[in-house]
Design a protein around this motif. Structure first.
Motif, PDB file in Angstrom:
ATOM      1  N   ASP A 154      -1.259  13.514   7.114  1.00 57.96           N
ATOM      2  CA  ASP A 154      -0.168  12.693   6.611  1.00 57.96           C
ATOM      3  C   ASP A 154       0.383  13.277   5.315  1.00 57.96           C
ATOM      4  OD1 ASP A 154      -0.679  11.002   8.679  1.00 57.96           O
ATOM      5  OD2 ASP A 154      -1.777   9.528   7.470  1.00 57.96           O
ATOM      6  N   ARG A 155       1.597  12.918   5.046  1.00 57.62           N
ATOM      7  CA  ARG A 155       2.191  13.148   3.735  1.00 57.62           C
ATOM      8  C   ARG A 155       2.270  14.624   3.361  1.00 57.62           C
ATOM      9  NH1 ARG A 155       0.281   8.381  -0.361  1.00 57.62           N
ATOM     10  NH2 ARG A 155       1.645   8.979  -2.057  1.00 57.62           N
ATOM     11  N   ASP A 158       4.377  16.025  -0.033  1.00 56.57           N
ATOM     12  CA  ASP A 158       4.717  14.931  -0.951  1.00 56.57           C
ATOM     13  C   ASP A 158       5.154  15.529  -2.294  1.00 56.57           C
ATOM     14  OD1 ASP A 158       4.917  12.528  -2.244  1.00 56.57           O
ATOM     15  OD2 ASP A 158       2.789  12.014  -2.121  1.00 56.57           O
ATOM     16  N   TYR A 174       4.682  10.258   7.256  1.00 59.27           N
ATOM     17  CA  TYR A 174       5.258  10.521   5.922  1.00 59.27           C
ATOM     18  C   TYR A 174       5.464  12.014   5.652  1.00 59.27           C
ATOM     19  CZ  TYR A 174       3.986   5.658   5.064  1.00 59.27           C
ATOM     20  OH  TYR A 174       3.868   4.304   5.143  1.00 59.27           O
ATOM     21  N   ALA A 177       7.395  13.275   2.348  1.00 57.30           N
ATOM     22  CA  ALA A 177       7.622  12.113   1.477  1.00 57.30           C
ATOM     23  C   ALA A 177       7.986  12.569   0.057  1.00 57.30           C
ATOM     24  CB  ALA A 177       6.368  11.248   1.432  1.00 57.30           C
ATOM     25  N   ARG A 178       8.963  11.931  -0.516  1.00 55.58           N
ATOM     26  CA  ARG A 178       9.360  12.126  -1.923  1.00 55.58           C
ATOM     27  C   ARG A 178       9.677  13.588  -2.265  1.00 55.58           C
ATOM     28  NH1 ARG A 178       4.758   8.501  -4.914  1.00 55.58           N
ATOM     29  NH2 ARG A 178       3.413  10.158  -4.153  1.00 55.58           N
ATOM     30  N   TYR A 196      10.173  10.030   4.109  1.00 59.44           N
ATOM     31  CA  TYR A 196      10.145   8.790   3.328  1.00 59.44           C
ATOM     32  C   TYR A 196      10.422   9.073   1.850  1.00 59.44           C
ATOM     33  CZ  TYR A 196       8.693   3.931   2.594  1.00 59.44           C
ATOM     34  OH  TYR A 196       8.667   2.596   2.311  1.00 59.44           O
TER      35      TYR A 196
END
Lengths: 270, 423, 298, 555
Positions: A154-155, A158, A174, A177-178, A196
């Motif tokens: 996941d992620r 980021d 995700y 993400a960001r 996300y």
């Protein structure tokens, strides 16, 4: 000369900080100095030779036998090559600036986090937060290339800032993400909540169908001139992304994340 | 407090159990038994009334002196290559003493209830927030938006004390307040206004909460979304909710961190906070992140000021290192990295998880174990057996706790200090 | 020295330092790459009034271009870096950004970087997207036909401008035929452009004028109609003179191009009315680079 | 325990001693005239050394909720400055918002023996005390914040008698175990909750209709009439707003001669001259302070680098949140009592505004004549972490060093500042005033900040060096209440400090009124709000020291 290799004498019980075992810090050291390198293991310090059988003499080329508890391998390395034979723990390749790091197995959390350069290759799977920023930091990976032959967790990416993450398998939730910039390409499926809160950057997604969140708007199908250029840049990395077939595809361009006034894009390869 | 037969009644007693630190309790103490006479709730009453059953320490299930129990605990810690300390349904002093010991034995600090707090803390450390506290809610809130949570299940008296209060400082009629529950319906009627108005409830599958939070944030930013529904909720409904908040002179968005129990919920929390930050460009709004059950805010606050980090701190290298993922006690036990477990829990009777490593429990009297720990030292409860301090759910107000009875139980802090001394 | 009956003057062409860059324009096909590149390099004959001298260097195979599409490379020259940057930006903005399907890339990596997409990106009004690929930054600027892809910067290097030679012939058609032959040969030489229309300039100039405001004026010594009116350089049989001006990335490049051009012109020979090859010589005042015709042709 | 400190060069401004060679005697933690012939248990040869009282930081954010918010906000700042367990010192972390333990060690290692937390929210005072109790080696105290709390604003807007306000102020000081009263953006924190984004000195609070000027006068009068030694501690209106120099000058004149302390005045001394509409107001401020003997100030110097600003001023912090670096911030409305704002900040020497801020602070130090009325602070951590104090001292004591630094900052700012033309260099005596004697006098600490008989033996010994930064970074010895706690800049013993308080008198009638108010509007009972002595002294660490108030005197 043969690669300087560290072979674990027995499985790790606690986590080991393997960050001293990189070419930068081993070059110029005598075998004795290497044997007595002080490593953090659990809450104790331990000499390298107590944990590892050490062989070889080429400190530009280091091999460590893997373990899911082998943390920080390749941390901050700037040169040479480091091969983890087997799995790596968390933070593999953290802050790495140059050289080539290869994990022949899978990597744990935060692989290539805050990567600043060089190439990280993970032949198995990568854990969560690949190429991400440490808690509190706003800048994840800022340069370099990460290749995952298997699946990523996941992620991925980021707070990623720049550079490329190429995932030949699937990616978790995700994705990106960001993210503030950079490119993440995924050949397989992706999990929910891709992009996300992403501000900028590109997610290049091949596996379909995927469900994209309500805060991404559809900009339709396009042939984008930069894509061939981008994919050409990955030639020489020996990934599926440089196949010529992929280069000319039309893509569906979704833009977001609108929750952060995002100008990021998810490109779904048709 | 030496009279064991005659009952004594205490007024205005603060509850260390309910999270909102209700301090209007009336409590009767008779010997070692405690009864909540007034203003108890489903969390507080069992918290106070749990009987004292053990007063003597045990080693491997056998009664032992406190000295021997302390010595045995110290032996375990001396050997350990990675002792993990968890539990921490505790007060300020218990946490202080634990951190002194953890520092010395190079262990890891985690809380049984850290997960919820970590979600909030990760969001906080990434973008911060604009927050409020309970008295501001009580006196100012015009619209309360509850995100993805069932507040009354965790804080039974929240609505009674802070939303449906009788009067406010600024002449607002609390009965006219509006409650909007987004993402999850309340389990009871606490959110129903005194005049019978039910809250606006917009439900969705919990899977969609992240997307819902992002959509609210995007709408607060004025984005136009192509999507017509989010998690089955029409976007027009969400836009209406955002507009209602925008029109409100003071709105509060709250959630129960422990209930946003899905992976990476910190990202969702962050979106909710971003939405509120955006509202503040024009009007006033604030978030109210609710934690505070079983002392989790307390231990986190103390850990933050003593180490710089709020929780999940390792001293393995000799200085504090924060890792919200790897320093999770249950993971450390599952992956076989921790080789000793110290469970400190003076408020909560929750026992430690089953672990294959030597376990020391410094716990509330009456704690029930599936498997007897190597060392069990029963201790008194801050706020019943001895004085102390605890933080309530808004992370701001620290409440004093008082000794209400004396049944000879020592404090967790004293036990922890004794262990540190005997190392 | 005489080649194929053509007299090579004992003189030199005089050239001066310039700044130059190369850019690559690609498009859906060669035709549209040419449209964009021609427009960008149009009206760029002389720095005297055009701000820069520019021309198409050559066509590129898809395999040679960054994005794998057909393209052309163009060279731009100016007296200073600032001027070059300004000309490049204006021309890229007006002629390449506007031209359907085009993309624009650096053709020189090394040297000081001057803006290419760096400022053009603002046309994107905030919708532009930056991508770093292989250590280089590119801008994706949304336009009505899709995206205009433009590299952030291109390299600027030191170069040489004003290489030249004159073809002296017995008639105007013969002079022009020799020039065409020369240009065709010179176009095969890399790193140079001949900035004038068709590569040829008929209005060779001298420094100064009787009119105070003009910095240059007609090269009367080579004007055949003035043979009796001024101190002429022309013998009676010369009826027409044309010049080929060459800008190159280095003096060696210019020399190579001059040689190819003179050879081609001489190939027509005296039999076709080509009588002399000379050069614009300003007595060494114009610049430090001297191209002695006889050395070049030796 | 008897200790003799032999032959040191003593700087003790409270007793008029400016660099005289003297012996000092300590008996059981106190300085005495002599040992009456007894043989000392320990003797320290201090010949050639500089001896001063332990330093006192009279404005430093070392406790209270906002510091812990800052800690939670900045894990990355901690990661970069880990402090391993070492000798007697427990582990922690440092830099902008250090852990409490590290705060104490680092202060002590610089020769500080006391620090005062200037923003204690009444409702959050318990936390401030608990955190400060975990700051070792340092005496502490707090100024409790009033002026945006609804109880006070209701009293004021209702035109209540000053006597009633005095009672409330006294009750608050006692309940919160404070040593003074702080007012932050008077009324502004409350106004922000009503969505008011600006509140100038004579602007009306949108709900209560009162002005900051009224609030300041009422509180300054209360503090004065109650005989609280420390004047009203004022963080004025319009912090950080260009042009706020006018507000600050009006604040000075508007207090009509009452004692007032203006804190971190650097942030309140900005003009609007020049192309950038940002200029130094330091000269005008210094002139006003030189002329108004009722005013004291501390500077709140900024020094370049990453830090975090933590303030009760939620209104201004929210307004400044766009400048957050890194981009994250926290603001809070707190309990109808106050608020807070935590915004990380990076001051850059090449940035025009930051460079001018740096100049403004130094100009202020150097243009105010009376060192008894100006105090050395960075408003830790707002202007810079307290660990920069030795550097700041060098800037004040060493003109050529100062000018060297001036040459490195944004040249436009340097050109606009008069700093380069100021020749003044602080003397050791003046430094001792600013960081010891003056601070103790300002707070009413009769037994601290000096080396006369009867004083607590909080003593710092330095080796005089040309490089004053080096000198003040690493004292040879630090004694806390007569115990040697630091030797050669290293902590050798860890003791816990005292809590300094005042307990002004008040009419108990106020409590009935407050009890009703708490029951109706607050979320805790009055009895649980009041901090008990056992909460401070219960674990035997801290001792509460009560300093006298001299009620009813008006200078």
């Amino acid at each position: 000369m043969t690669a300087l290799s560290f072979t674990l004498k027995s499985p790790l019980r606690q986590r080991l900080d393997a960050s001293p075992l990189v070419p930068d810090r081993l070059l110029g050291k005598s075998p004795k100095e290497i044997a007595t390198l002080d490593l953090q293991y659990g809450n104790r310090r331990i000499a390298a030779a107590d944990l590892f059988d050490i062989a070889g003499d080429d400190a530009e080329s280091v091999r460590i036998s893997g373990s899911p508890k082998l943390d920080f391998a390749g941390r901050g390395m700037t040169r040479g090559s480091l091969i983890i034979d087997g799995d790596a723990g968390a933070y593999v390749g953290m802050h790495m600036k140059g050289g080539r790091l290869c994990v022949s197995g899978s990597a744990g959390l935060y692989a290539a986090c805050e990567l600043k350069g060089g190439i990280v290759e993970i032949c198995g799977n990568a854990g969560d937060l690949l190429g991400s920023a440490l808690p509190g930091n706003k800048k994840g990976m800022s340069e370099g290339v990460v290749i995952v032959r298997g699946d990523a967790g996941d992620r991925v990416g980021d707070h990623m800032r720049r550079g490329s993450i190429l995932i030949e398998g699937n990616a978790g939730m995700y994705l990106g993400a960001r993210m503030t910039a950079g490119t993440i390409a995924v050949r397989g499926r992706i999990g929910a909540c891709a992009g996300y809160a992403m501000k900028r950057g590109t997610l290049l997604v091949y596996g379909s169908p995927v469900s994209i969140g309500a805060t991404f708007n559809d900009c339709g199908l396009h042939t984008l001139g930069f894509l061939p250029l981008l994919l050409k840049g990955y030639q020489g990395l020996n990934t599926c992304f440089s196949e010529t077939r992929a280069c000319r595809s039309r893509v569906r361009r979704l833009v977001g994340d609108l929750s952060v006034q995002g100008k990021g894009e998810i490109l779904l390869v048709a | 407090m030496t009279d064991k037969t005659s009952a004594k009644v205490w007024e205005n007693v603060p509850s260390p159990f309910c999270g909102i630190a209700s301090d209007d309790l009336r409590i009767e103490v008779c010997g070692s038994s405690v009864r909540v006479l007034a203003n108890g709730d489903a969390v507080t009453v069992p918290g106070f009334e749990r009987p004292v059953t053990d007063t003597a320490p045990r080693i491997a299930g056998e009664p032992a002196s406190l000295e021997d129990a302390v010595r045995r605990a110290a032996e375990i810690l001396k050997e350990a290559r990675l002792p993990v300390f968890s539990g921490f349904g505790t007060d300020v002093n218990d946490t202080r003493a634990a951190l002194a010991l953890i520092d010395k034995v190079r262990g890891i600090f985690d809380q049984a209830r850290a997960a919820g707090g970590v979600r909030n803390l990760l969001a906080l450390a990434d973008s911060g927030w604009i927050a409020t506290t309970l008295a501001e809610v009580k006196n100012r809130v015009e619209v309360l938006l509850v995100f993805g949570s069932d507040v009354e299940a965790a804080f039974p008296r929240f609505f009674e004390r802070f939303v449906w209060n009788r009067e406010t400082l600024f002449g607002q009629d609390p009965a006219r307040r509006e409650v909007i529950c987004v993402g999850r319906a309340p389990s009871g009627d606490a959110a129903v206004s005194p005049d019978g108005r039910r809250p606006q409830v917009v439900e969705c599958d919990p899977r969609h909460l992240p997307e819902l939070a992002a959509a609210l944030s995007a709408l607060a930013r004025g984005a136009s979304l192509q999507a017509e529904t989010v998690g089955g909720i029409p976007v027009v409904v969400l836009r209406g909710i955002v507009e209602r908040l925008r029109r409100s002179s003071y709105s509060v968005v709250t959630w129960v961190a422990g209930q946003l129990d899905f992976a990476h919920a910190d990202l969702t929390v962050q979106q909710v906070c971003q939405m509120v930050a955006l509202l503040n460009k024009e009007t006033r709004a604030a978030v109210l992140p609710l934690g505070g059950q079983d002392g989790d805010r307390t231990a986190s606050q103390v850990c933050a000021w003593l180490t710089g980090y709020p929780t999940r701190v390792s001293f393995a290298r000799g200085f504090p290192e924060y890792d919200p993922y790897l320093n999770d006690a249950s993971r450390l036990l599952k992956d076989g990295e921790a080789d000793a477990l110290v469970w400190v829990s003076s408020l909560s009777p929750a026992p430690p998880p089953a672990a294959e490593v030597p376990t020391v429990v410094i716990g509330r009297s009456g704690m029930q174990f599936d498997e007897e720990p190597e060392v069990y030292i029963p201790v008194g409860v801050p706020g019943i057996d001895h004085a102390g301090h605890m933080y309530r759910c808004d992370n701001v107000v620290a409440m004093p706790l008082y000794a209400l009875r004396d049944c000879g139980l020592t404090t967790a802090a004293a036990v922890l200090a004794a262990i540190e001394q005997s190392l | 020295m005489i080649i194929n009956g053509v007299h090579i003057d004992e003189t030199f062409a005089e050239a001066f330092p310039m700044r130059a860059t190369r850019v690559i324009v690609t498009a859906q096909n060669l035709k549209w790459a040419h449209h964009a590149a021609q427009a960008m390099t149009g009206f760029a004959t002389s720095v005297i009034a055009c701000g820069c001298e520019a021309g198409i260097e050559r066509e590129l195979d898809p395999a040679e271009t960054p994005d794998g599409r057909p393209g052309v490379s163009a060279l731009l020259f100016a007296m200073g870096g600032k001027g070059l940057a300004k000309q490049l930006e204006t021309r890229a903005g007006q002629c390449v950004l506007t031209s359907p399907t085009s993309a624009l890339f650096a053709g020189i990596v090394e040297g000081e970087q001057i803006p290419l997409g760096k400022n053009l990106r603002y046309f994107g009004d905030g919708f532009q997207i930056s991508k770093r690929i292989g250590g280089k930054r590119y801008w994706r600027i949304p336009v009505m036909d899709g995206e205009f892809l433009c590299q952030e910067t291109t390299g600027m290097i030191k170069a040489v401008g004003g290489g030249n030679f004159l073809i002296l012939a017995e008639s105007q058609p013969q002079a022009l035929a020799a020039c065409e032959a020369a240009i065709e040969a010179m176009r095969r030489i890399p790193n140079v452009i001949m900035p004038f229309p068709g590569g040829v300039v008929r209005s060779g100039s001298k420094v100064g004028s009787k009119y105070k405001t003009l910095p240059a004026s007609t090269n009367d010594a080579f004007c055949p109609t003035l043979k009796g009116q001024t101190r002429t350089e022309l013998s009676p049989e010369i009826e027409s003179v044309m010049e080929i001006v060459i800008d190159g990335l280095s003096d060696a490049d210019i020399a190579k191009a001059m040689r190819a051009g003179i050879e081609a012109a001489c190939g027509l020979g005296a039999a076709n009315g080509i009588r002399r090859i000379s050069a614009g010589n300003y007595g060494g005042k114009l610049g430090p680079f001297l191209f002695h015709l006889r050395e070049i042709m030796a | 325990m008897l200790i003799k400190l032999t032959g040191g060069t003593v700087y003790d401004p409270a007793n008029g001693i400016d660099g005289q060679v003297r012996n000092l005697f300590i008996r059981d933690g106190r300085i005495v005239h002599s040992l009456n012939g007894a043989t000392p248990d320990q003797e320290y040869d201090l010949r050639g050394k500089v001896v001063m009282a332990g330093a006192i930081d009279m404005h430093t954010h070392i406790g209270g909720g906002k510091v812990t918010i800052a800690r939670n906000l900045l894990p990355e700042d901690h990661r970069a400055d880990p402090e391993p367990r070492r000798g007697l010192m427990r582990a922690g972390c440092g830099h902008a918002a250090p852990s409490t333990l590290t705060t104490g060690y680092r202060y002590a290692e610089m020769g500080y023996t006391a620090g005062f937390e200037p923003a204690v929210l009444p409702i959050n005072a318990r936390q401030a005390h608990m955190e400060m109790a975990d700051v070792p080696l340092l005496d502490v105290g707090g100024y409790v914040m009033l002026g945006s709390d609804d109880f006070f604003l209701r009293l004021l807007s209702a035109g209540s008698d000053q006597k009633l306000i005095n009672d409330y102020v006294a009750w608050t000081i006692r309940s919160a175990k404070a040593i003074g009263i702080k007012v932050v953006n008077p009324g502004g924190i409350s106004a922000f909750k009503f969505n008011q984004r600006m509140l100038d000195l004579d602007e009306k609070h949108v709900y209560y209709g009162v002005t900051p000027r009224q609030i300041l006068k009422s509180l300054a009068r209360a503090v004065h009439e109650l005989g609280v030694p420390h004047p009203l501690h004022v963080h004025g209106c319009n912090l950080g707003v260009p042009g706020n120099v006018e507000t600050t000058l009006n604040t000075i004149s508007g207090i009509e001669g009452l004692p007032m302390h203006l804190t971190h005045i650097q942030f309140h001394s900005y003009g609007v001259e020049g192309d950038r509409k940002f200029s130094s107001g330091a000269a005008r401020i210094a002139e006003a302070i030189n002329a108004n003997k009722n005013i004291t100030i501390d500077v709140g110097q900024i020094l370049f680098g990453q830090t975090v600003t933590a303030s009760g001023d939620s209104m201004r912090q929210h307004a400044n949140a766009g400048h957050a670096h890194p981009d994250k911030w926290v603001c809070m409305d707190i309990e109808c009592d106050a608020g807070c704002g935590v915004v990380p900040f990076k001051y850059r020497d090449k940035n025009f505004v930051n460079a001018l801020q740096w100049c403004i602070g130094l100009e202020t130090f150097l243009l105010i004549d009376d060192p008894w009325r100006v105090f050395l602070t960075t408003d830790h951590p707002n202007g810079a972490p307290f660990t920069t104090y030795p550097h700041l001292i060098r800037l004040l004591m060493d003109k050529s060093f100062r000018n060297d630094m001036l040459a490195t900052i944004n040249p436009e700012a340097a050109a606009l500042s008069t700093l380069g033309s100021i020749d003044r260099e602080y003397s050791l005596y003046e430094i001792a005033i600013m960081t010891r004697a003056g601070a103790a006098r300002l707070l009413g600490l009769t037994d601290r900040g000096h080396l006369g008989a009867g004083a607590a033996a909080d003593i710092t010994v330095y080796t005089d060096q040309a490089d004053k930064e080096k000198m003040f970074t690493r004292p040879d010895y630090v004694f806390k209440d007569g115990e040697l706690v630091v030797r050669n800049g290293e902590v050798v013993k860890v003791v816990w400090g005292n809590l300094h308080t005042v307990q002004p008198e008040f009419d108990n009638g106020i409590e009935a009124r407050l009890r009703d108010y708490f029951d109706r509007y607050h979320t805790m009972k009055l009895d649980n709000f009041v901090i008990n002595d056992w909460e401070i002294e219960g674990d035997g660490r801290s001792k509460i020291l009560v300093h006298p108030c001299h009620q009813g005197t008006r200078s």
